[in-house]
Design a protein around this motif. Structure first.
Motif, short mmCIF file in Angstrom:
data_model
loop_
_atom_site.label_atom_id
_atom_site.label_comp_id
_atom_site.label_asym_id
_atom_site.label_seq_id
_atom_site.Cartn_x
_atom_site.Cartn_y
_atom_site.Cartn_z
N ALA A 83 0.83 -1.20 0.00
CA ALA A 83 0.00 0.00 0.00
C ALA A 83 0.86 1.26 0.00
O ALA A 83 0.59 2.22 -0.73
CB ALA A 83 -0.93 -0.01 1.22
N LEU A 84 1.92 1.27 0.82
CA LEU A 84 2.81 2.43 0.88
C LEU A 84 3.51 2.66 -0.45
O LEU A 84 3.72 3.81 -0.86
CB LEU A 84 3.83 2.25 2.00
N ALA A 85 3.88 1.58 -1.13
CA ALA A 85 4.52 1.73 -2.44
C ALA A 85 3.59 2.40 -3.43
O ALA A 85 4.00 3.28 -4.20
CB ALA A 85 4.96 0.35 -2.96
N MET A 86 2.30 2.00 -3.41
CA MET A 86 1.35 2.60 -4.34
C MET A 86 1.00 4.03 -3.95
O MET A 86 0.82 4.89 -4.81
CB MET A 86 0.09 1.73 -4.41
N LEU A 87 0.92 4.29 -2.66
CA LEU A 87 0.66 5.66 -2.23
C LEU A 87 1.82 6.58 -2.60
O LEU A 87 1.62 7.74 -2.96
CB LEU A 87 0.42 5.71 -0.72
N ARG A 88 3.05 6.08 -2.50
CA ARG A 88 4.20 6.87 -2.94
C ARG A 88 4.06 7.23 -4.41
O ARG A 88 4.26 8.39 -4.80
CB ARG A 88 5.49 6.09 -2.69
N ARG A 89 3.71 6.27 -5.23
CA ARG A 89 3.51 6.52 -6.65
C ARG A 89 2.41 7.57 -6.86
O ARG A 89 2.60 8.57 -7.57
CB ARG A 89 3.07 5.23 -7.36
N HIS A 90 1.25 7.33 -6.25
CA HIS A 90 0.10 8.20 -6.46
C HIS A 90 0.42 9.64 -6.06
O HIS A 90 0.13 10.59 -6.81
CB HIS A 90 -1.08 7.67 -5.64
N ARG A 91 1.02 9.81 -4.92
CA ARG A 91 1.23 11.16 -4.40
C ARG A 91 2.38 11.89 -5.09
O ARG A 91 2.32 13.12 -5.24
CB ARG A 91 1.41 11.10 -2.88
N LEU A 92 3.40 11.17 -5.51
CA LEU A 92 4.44 11.81 -6.32
C LEU A 92 3.86 12.28 -7.65
O LEU A 92 4.19 13.37 -8.13
CB LEU A 92 5.59 10.84 -6.57
N ILE A 93 3.00 11.47 -8.25
CA ILE A 93 2.40 11.84 -9.53
C ILE A 93 1.50 13.07 -9.35
O ILE A 93 1.52 14.00 -10.17
CB ILE A 93 1.63 10.66 -10.13
N GLU A 94 0.69 13.09 -8.28
CA GLU A 94 -0.15 14.27 -8.04
C GLU A 94 0.71 15.53 -7.90
O GLU A 94 0.38 16.58 -8.47
CB GLU A 94 -0.97 14.07 -6.76
N THR A 95 1.79 15.43 -7.16
CA THR A 95 2.67 16.57 -6.96
C THR A 95 3.30 17.01 -8.27
O THR A 95 3.40 18.22 -8.57
CB THR A 95 3.77 16.21 -5.94
N GLY A 132 12.65 17.39 -6.19
CA GLY A 132 13.43 17.66 -4.98
C GLY A 132 13.04 16.79 -3.80
O GLY A 132 13.15 17.22 -2.66
N HIS A 133 12.57 15.59 -4.08
CA HIS A 133 12.21 14.62 -3.04
C HIS A 133 11.16 15.18 -2.07
O HIS A 133 11.40 15.29 -0.86
CB HIS A 133 13.45 14.16 -2.26
N PRO A 134 9.99 15.54 -2.57
CA PRO A 134 8.95 16.12 -1.70
C PRO A 134 8.47 15.10 -0.67
O PRO A 134 8.47 13.91 -0.92
CB PRO A 134 7.84 16.49 -2.68
N ARG A 135 8.02 15.60 0.48
CA ARG A 135 7.53 14.72 1.55
C ARG A 135 6.01 14.81 1.72
O ARG A 135 5.45 14.14 2.59
CB ARG A 135 8.22 15.04 2.86
N ARG A 136 5.35 15.66 0.94
CA ARG A 136 3.88 15.70 0.98
C ARG A 136 3.37 16.08 -0.39
O ARG A 136 4.07 16.71 -1.19
CB ARG A 136 3.38 16.67 2.05
#
Length: 235
Positions: A83-95, A132-136
């Motif tokens: 789940a965390l792997a997919m959330l990382r993908r989803h949220r990086l793409i949104e950003t 730049g490696h965003p955290r949110r």
């Protein structure tokens, strides 16, 4: 590494559906502790309860969830990692869509739902570097690190904050795009400093530091429930 093997696991419609289930189960408990029930999961996914029951059984057989009849659903360690792997993908793409391609923050969720299953690990890593490696993400949801680590601030939902509470906005729920647009119109955005002047079951009245001392129009409870503020400054 939380990203390794995601593309192989996510090939095919069944794996894509499994990823969506796992993301939703994890997201439900990100900002509150109560685990999700099969009925709530069906509502969140817009699916028939019978379909959800069948998929949850498959996820359980795969060792990704722990579920017993008539009980809530919990992720196993393996399920949480995926789940965390997919959330990382989803949220990086949104950003990326907001920062590079000019999307509005109320427009990116559905686009990311499609792209998260299509981008390679190499392209995702390049996007992470570019940003730049965003955290949110644009809504304040936390982007897990490549190893799955996540640092969540102490926060309270605005509709649950007592009168006199003060804090910085750290999350805005993206479940309702119209609600996001209304919050933007009112000047309530990430990192805005808010003070709750009155709170009831009917709604919440807040002041925003950036807008001076004047109170904003009362927020309906449903809209206030989409905002999280830090609790460090609560009184």
């Amino acid at each position: 590494m939380v990203e390794s093997g995601v593309r192989a696991e996510s090939s095919g419609a069944a794996s894509t559906a499994a990823d969506d289930y796992l993301k939703t189960i994890y997201s439900h408990t990100e900002w509150q502790p109560k685990p999700i029930t099969p009925g709530e999961l069906a509502v969140r996914l817009g699916l028939a309860p019978s379909s959800v029951t069948e998929m949850v059984k498959k996820l359980g057989a795969a060792g990704l969830v722990d579920h017993r009849p008539y009980a809530a659903i919990r992720l196993t360690a393996a399920g949480e990692q995926r789940a965390l792997a997919m959330l990382r993908r989803h949220r990086l793409i949104e950003t990326w869509l907001v920062a590079v391609h000019g999307y509005g923050w109320d427009e990116v969720h559905d686009e990311a739902e499609v792209l998260e299953h299509a981008l390679s690990d190499r392209l995702l890593a390049a996007i992470d570097v570019q940003l730049g490696h965003p955290r949110r993400d644009p809504h304040g949801d936390l982007i897990p690190g490549p190893d799955g680590t996540i640092e969540r601030p102490a926060a309270v939902r605005l509709d649950l904050a007592a009168a006199g509470a003060r804090g910085r906005v750290v999350r805005l729920s993206d479940r309702d795009p119209a609600g996001l647009r209304e919050l933007e119109r009112l000047g309530i955005a990430l990192d805005a400093e808010l003070e709750v002047t009155a709170s009831s079951s009917e709604g919440v009245v807040v002041r925003a530091a950036a807008l001076g001392a004047a109170a904003l129009p009362a927020l309906p409870a449903s809209l206030a429930a989409a905002v999280w503020i830090t609790v460090e400054l609560s009184v």
